[in-house]
Design an enzyme around this catalytic site. Structure first.
Site, mmCIF file in Angstrom:
data_model
loop_
_atom_site.group_PDB
_atom_site.id
_atom_site.type_symbol
_atom_site.label_atom_id
_atom_site.label_comp_id
_atom_site.label_asym_id
_atom_site.label_seq_id
_atom_site.Cartn_x
_atom_site.Cartn_y
_atom_site.Cartn_z
ATOM 1 N N ASP A 67 0.816 -1.223 0.000
ATOM 2 C CA ASP A 67 0.000 0.000 0.000
ATOM 3 C C ASP A 67 0.845 1.266 0.000
ATOM 4 O O ASP A 67 2.056 1.231 0.195
ATOM 5 C CB ASP A 67 -0.993 -0.010 1.183
ATOM 6 N N ASN A 136 -8.103 -3.588 14.130
ATOM 7 C CA ASN A 136 -9.485 -3.923 13.749
ATOM 8 C C ASN A 136 -9.526 -5.111 12.774
ATOM 9 O O ASN A 136 -10.551 -5.389 12.176
ATOM 10 C CB ASN A 136 -10.167 -2.704 13.115
ATOM 11 N N HIS A 138 -7.650 -5.365 10.027
ATOM 12 C CA HIS A 138 -7.332 -5.056 8.623
ATOM 13 C C HIS A 138 -6.002 -5.675 8.203
ATOM 14 O O HIS A 138 -5.109 -5.891 9.017
ATOM 15 C CB HIS A 138 -7.387 -3.547 8.337
HETATM 16 C C1 F6R Z 1 1.273 -1.817 6.242
HETATM 17 C C2 F6R Z 1 -0.115 -2.258 6.279
HETATM 18 C C3 F6R Z 1 -0.928 -2.281 7.547
HETATM 19 C C4 F6R Z 1 -0.154 -2.728 8.781
HETATM 20 C C5 F6R Z 1 -1.065 -2.795 10.013
HETATM 21 C C6 F6R Z 1 -0.283 -3.108 11.270
HETATM 22 O O1 F6R Z 1 1.797 -1.883 4.933
HETATM 23 O O2 F6R Z 1 -0.608 -2.582 5.271
HETATM 24 O O3 F6R Z 1 -2.015 -3.140 7.344
HETATM 25 O O4 F6R Z 1 0.425 -3.977 8.548
HETATM 26 O O5 F6R Z 1 -1.744 -1.593 10.177
HETATM 27 O O6 F6R Z 1 0.565 -2.039 11.560
HETATM 28 P P1 F6R Z 1 1.654 -2.112 12.721
HETATM 29 O O7 F6R Z 1 2.660 -3.141 12.307
HETATM 30 O O8 F6R Z 1 2.241 -0.733 12.763
HETATM 31 O O9 F6R Z 1 0.920 -2.500 13.963
#
Ligand code: F6R
Length: 249
Positions: A67, A136, A138
């Site tokens: 992303d 959440n 995602h």
């Molecule tokens: C990053 C991404 C997000 C993160 C997720 C967890 O490229 O796509 O989905 O993997 O938000 O983020 P952290 O690792 O900061 O808890």
């Protein structure tokens, strides 16, 4: 699904890096799907260390990131391109032209999504996709309620994501409101998937995603349907899963 429980963040990072290194060693021209966020920082650090010791080369590797923010240039310190350069790409021998991140400044976002899907297809698909997990549920920017059938698309960031990210910007106004993200369909087409999770704050969502029903309410739950998924977590993140009776190595 395979679950590994590591003692702490360092051990989690090392285990995840081992899995990525095995992929690179067994297929030197593999396609790695990469993620940003705080969780994989230690994994990238470990890979850089092995590269510096001469144990690993990314010379023939191609990468595709999950992303990017709409509106941010790759040089912007909060862009995901910048994150990848500073955490991994600038420190190993991967060719810049072999690394792919959606272009946050693309004039035509729809065309950029189509271009990105074509990049993935033309590379022959992703061998190993690295993922983090949002609180959440995602994965990438596929938020609860999004369809599982989507490929790369743009999303409006949720208020909670904007809130969580505003600490990285001078003010909340500067936080981008939209992002490019690979869709669940792109992710599910990867030949193997590696998720990294750490910290107690993720324990509930890890348990919900992998012991609960497969539902768009918890996007990561779709991974239950993929034939080759490995989840590597520290003890804190895996605690509720273990309590629920799931076998972990
Ligand atoms: C990053 C991404 C997000 C993160 C997720 C967890 O490229 O796509 O989905 O993997 O938000 O983020 P952290 O690792 O900061 O808890």
């Amino acid at each position: 699904m395979k679950f590994y429980q590591a003692e702490n963040y360092e051990a989690m990072s090392r285990k995840a890096a081992e899995i990525i290194a095995e992929q690179v060693k067994s297929k030197s021209d593999c396609v790695l799907g990469l993620a940003t966020g705080s969780t994989p920082v230690g994994t990238y650090k470990q890979l850089v260390e092995w590269y510096n010791k001469g144990e690993l080369s990314f010379a023939k590797v191609h990468s595709v990131n999950l992303d990017e923010y709409v509106g941010l240039a790759g040089e912007h310190e909060q862009s995901y391109r910048y994150f990848m350069q500073t955490n991994l790409f600038d420190h190993v021998d991967i060719e810049r032209e072999n690394t792919n991140v959606p272009n946050g400044l693309a004039a035509d976002p729809e065309a950029e999504c189509a271009r990105y899907n074509k990049v993935i297809r033309d590379l022959g698909g992703i061998d190993l996709q690295l993922l983090g997990l949002g609180h959440n549920g995602h994965i990438a920017f596929n938020e609860p309620g999004n369809g599982f059938e989507l490929e790369t698309h743009t999303v409006d960031l949720t208020e909670s994501t904007i809130e969580a990210n505003k600490r990285f910007f001078e003010s909340a106004d500067e936080v981008p409101r939209r992002a490019f993200t690979m869709g669940i369909k792109n992710i599910m087409q990867a030949r193997s998937i590696l998720m990294v999770v750490n910290g107690e704050a993720k324990a509930d969502i890890v348990c919900r995603a992998f012991t609960g029903p497969v539902t768009t309410d918890v996007p990561a739950s779709v991974l239950q349907l993929h034939p080759n998924v490995t989840i590597v977590g520290d003890k804190a993140a895996m605690s509720k899963l273990v309590e629920a009776g799931v076998e972990v190595e």
